[in-house]
Scaffold this motif. Structure first.
Motif, mmCIF file in Angstrom:
data_model
loop_
_atom_site.group_PDB
_atom_site.id
_atom_site.type_symbol
_atom_site.label_atom_id
_atom_site.label_comp_id
_atom_site.label_asym_id
_atom_site.label_seq_id
_atom_site.Cartn_x
_atom_site.Cartn_y
_atom_site.Cartn_z
ATOM 1 N N SER A 85 47.797 -45.338 20.818
ATOM 2 C CA SER A 85 47.609 -46.795 20.184
ATOM 3 C C SER A 85 46.913 -46.315 18.822
ATOM 4 O O SER A 85 47.366 -46.712 17.895
ATOM 5 C CB SER A 85 46.994 -47.649 21.045
ATOM 6 N N SER A 86 45.830 -45.306 19.041
ATOM 7 C CA SER A 86 45.099 -45.135 17.995
ATOM 8 C C SER A 86 45.937 -44.391 16.873
ATOM 9 O O SER A 86 45.548 -44.550 15.755
ATOM 10 C CB SER A 86 43.797 -44.187 18.460
ATOM 11 N N ARG A 112 36.743 -42.908 14.457
ATOM 12 C CA ARG A 112 36.396 -41.517 14.366
ATOM 13 C C ARG A 112 36.241 -40.866 15.900
ATOM 14 O O ARG A 112 36.523 -39.664 16.036
ATOM 15 C CB ARG A 112 35.017 -41.180 13.563
ATOM 16 N N ASP A 113 35.880 -41.560 16.757
ATOM 17 C CA ASP A 113 35.858 -41.212 18.318
ATOM 18 C C ASP A 113 36.991 -40.831 18.664
ATOM 19 O O ASP A 113 37.435 -40.033 19.552
ATOM 20 C CB ASP A 113 34.804 -42.363 19.041
ATOM 21 N N ASN A 114 38.099 -41.842 18.379
ATOM 22 C CA ASN A 114 39.380 -41.687 18.789
ATOM 23 C C ASN A 114 40.191 -40.555 18.260
ATOM 24 O O ASN A 114 40.746 -39.837 18.864
ATOM 25 C CB ASN A 114 40.314 -42.857 18.631
ATOM 26 N N VAL A 115 39.638 -40.180 17.063
ATOM 27 C CA VAL A 115 40.333 -38.816 16.398
ATOM 28 C C VAL A 115 39.578 -37.669 17.140
ATOM 29 O O VAL A 115 40.529 -36.656 17.387
ATOM 30 C CB VAL A 115 40.069 -38.936 14.795
ATOM 31 N N ARG A 116 38.621 -37.574 17.319
ATOM 32 C CA ARG A 116 37.925 -36.706 18.166
ATOM 33 C C ARG A 116 38.649 -36.434 19.602
ATOM 34 O O ARG A 116 39.109 -35.394 20.064
ATOM 35 C CB ARG A 116 36.219 -36.690 18.352
ATOM 36 N N ARG A 117 38.994 -37.365 20.198
ATOM 37 C CA ARG A 117 39.589 -37.322 21.586
ATOM 38 C C ARG A 117 40.966 -36.862 21.381
ATOM 39 O O ARG A 117 41.580 -36.141 22.271
ATOM 40 C CB ARG A 117 39.536 -38.675 22.271
ATOM 41 N N LEU A 118 41.653 -37.251 20.212
ATOM 42 C CA LEU A 118 42.857 -36.776 20.020
ATOM 43 C C LEU A 118 43.115 -35.381 19.872
ATOM 44 O O LEU A 118 43.950 -34.560 20.349
ATOM 45 C CB LEU A 118 43.322 -37.795 18.699
ATOM 46 N N ARG A 119 42.023 -34.897 18.956
ATOM 47 C CA ARG A 119 42.164 -33.627 18.868
ATOM 48 C C ARG A 119 41.722 -32.591 20.039
ATOM 49 O O ARG A 119 42.353 -31.622 20.293
ATOM 50 C CB ARG A 119 40.845 -33.314 17.942
ATOM 51 N N ASP A 120 40.633 -33.336 21.053
ATOM 52 C CA ASP A 120 40.472 -32.739 22.404
ATOM 53 C C ASP A 120 41.354 -32.985 23.444
ATOM 54 O O ASP A 120 41.352 -32.082 24.354
ATOM 55 C CB ASP A 120 39.238 -33.123 22.838
ATOM 56 N N GLY A 121 42.527 -33.592 23.042
ATOM 57 C CA GLY A 121 43.523 -34.158 24.055
ATOM 58 C C GLY A 121 43.153 -34.917 25.286
ATOM 59 O O GLY A 121 43.403 -34.844 26.503
ATOM 60 N N THR A 122 42.024 -35.933 25.046
ATOM 61 C CA THR A 122 41.566 -36.598 26.110
ATOM 62 C C THR A 122 41.540 -38.182 25.729
ATOM 63 O O THR A 122 41.251 -39.025 26.323
ATOM 64 C CB THR A 122 39.879 -36.292 26.252
ATOM 65 N N ALA A 163 32.695 -47.991 32.138
ATOM 66 C CA ALA A 163 32.696 -48.064 30.889
ATOM 67 C C ALA A 163 32.268 -47.315 29.933
ATOM 68 O O ALA A 163 33.044 -46.982 28.700
ATOM 69 C CB ALA A 163 31.977 -49.648 30.316
ATOM 70 N N THR A 164 31.244 -46.277 30.191
ATOM 71 C CA THR A 164 30.812 -45.495 28.919
ATOM 72 C C THR A 164 31.847 -44.191 28.760
ATOM 73 O O THR A 164 31.980 -43.713 27.721
ATOM 74 C CB THR A 164 29.588 -44.868 29.511
ATOM 75 N N ALA A 165 32.596 -44.156 30.026
ATOM 76 C CA ALA A 165 33.644 -42.986 29.937
ATOM 77 C C ALA A 165 34.957 -43.541 28.912
ATOM 78 O O ALA A 165 35.743 -42.636 28.507
ATOM 79 C CB ALA A 165 34.248 -42.756 31.190
ATOM 80 N N VAL A 166 35.084 -44.834 28.832
ATOM 81 C CA VAL A 166 36.217 -45.012 27.900
ATOM 82 C C VAL A 166 35.631 -45.824 26.697
ATOM 83 O O VAL A 166 36.345 -46.427 25.992
ATOM 84 C CB VAL A 166 37.176 -46.299 28.475
ATOM 85 N N GLN A 167 34.292 -45.470 26.351
ATOM 86 C CA GLN A 167 33.854 -46.046 25.022
ATOM 87 C C GLN A 167 34.527 -45.818 23.961
ATOM 88 O O GLN A 167 35.229 -44.660 23.693
ATOM 89 C CB GLN A 167 32.447 -45.505 24.761
#
Length: 218
Positions: free
Chosen positions: A147-148, A186-196, A209-213
């Protein structure tokens, strides 16, 4: 009589106050679900509302968040008299509505990510651009199921669509909204880059909840 030369400050203030209405939070509280900020990503957008299991409330949030962006722009045009209105006026009102959604005065400036509100602004101020952006989002979401990523791609290409189908006020305004979306994601971008980054339809597997922040893209 209406004034086609409405001050931009008035358009911006009206748009910001309208955009600041946190429909996701209001609807979930009225439904007795408590504070939406205490679950999932902690966001006030439709994606996080969906995590309550109430698809109807999530759809209502999506429509209302989109609607407030569109209404801010169209309301500014109506107050300025529609014909002969400087196109900068509705664009400024719409951009301010997105800022209001992202940084609402009533919630200590901690709001959503503004994708739904932004799409409402695009559709209201330059509907061909809005439709092109929505189709881009849909294509990216179907192909990659992020989605992001779909949201960021759609909003990034919107200024290009505006260059071809609208005017310079739209190009500048939509470029600003795209930059704001990248900052908020920006957090989504970092996770996209890391594959998470989680995919559309993927459950959190019982994570706290903190794991899907910040996974909410709305």
């Amino acid at each position: 009589m209406t004034d086609p030369s409405m001050p931009l400050e008035f358009a911006a203030l009206g748009g910001y106050l309208l955009g600041s209405v946190p429909f996701g939070l209001v609807l979930t509280r009225l439904a007795g679900l408590g504070d939406i900020r205490a679950i999932g990503s902690g966001n006030i957008g439709a994606t996080n509302v969906l995590r309550t299991g109430r698809k109807d409330l999530a759809l209502a949030t999506l429509l209302l968040d989109s609607g407030k962006g569109a209404f801010a722009a169209l309301g500014a045009m109506a107050l300025a008299g529609w014909s002969g209105v400087d196109p900068t006026v509705p664009v400024v009102a719409g951009v301010a509505a997105v800022v209001g959604h992202n940084y609402p005065l009533w919630l200590r400036f901690k709001g959503g990510k503004g994708v739904a509100t932004t799409l409402g602004v695009l559709l209201a101020t330059a509907w061909p651009v809005g439709i092109a952006a929505c189709l881009t989002w849909l294509l990216m979401a179907v192909v990659f199921r992020y989605s992001s990523l779909a949201a960021l791609t759609a909003l990034t290409v919107a200024p290009g669509f505006a260059f071809a189908m609208a005017g310079w006020p739209h190009v500048a305004g939509f470029a600003g909204l795209a930059a704001l979306a990248w900052w908020r994601h920006r957090d989504n971008v970092r996770r996209l880059r890391d594959g998470t980054e989680s995919r559309i339809g993927q459950t959190s597997g019982g994570e706290p909840a903190t794991a899907v922040q910040a996974r909410d893209a709305a």
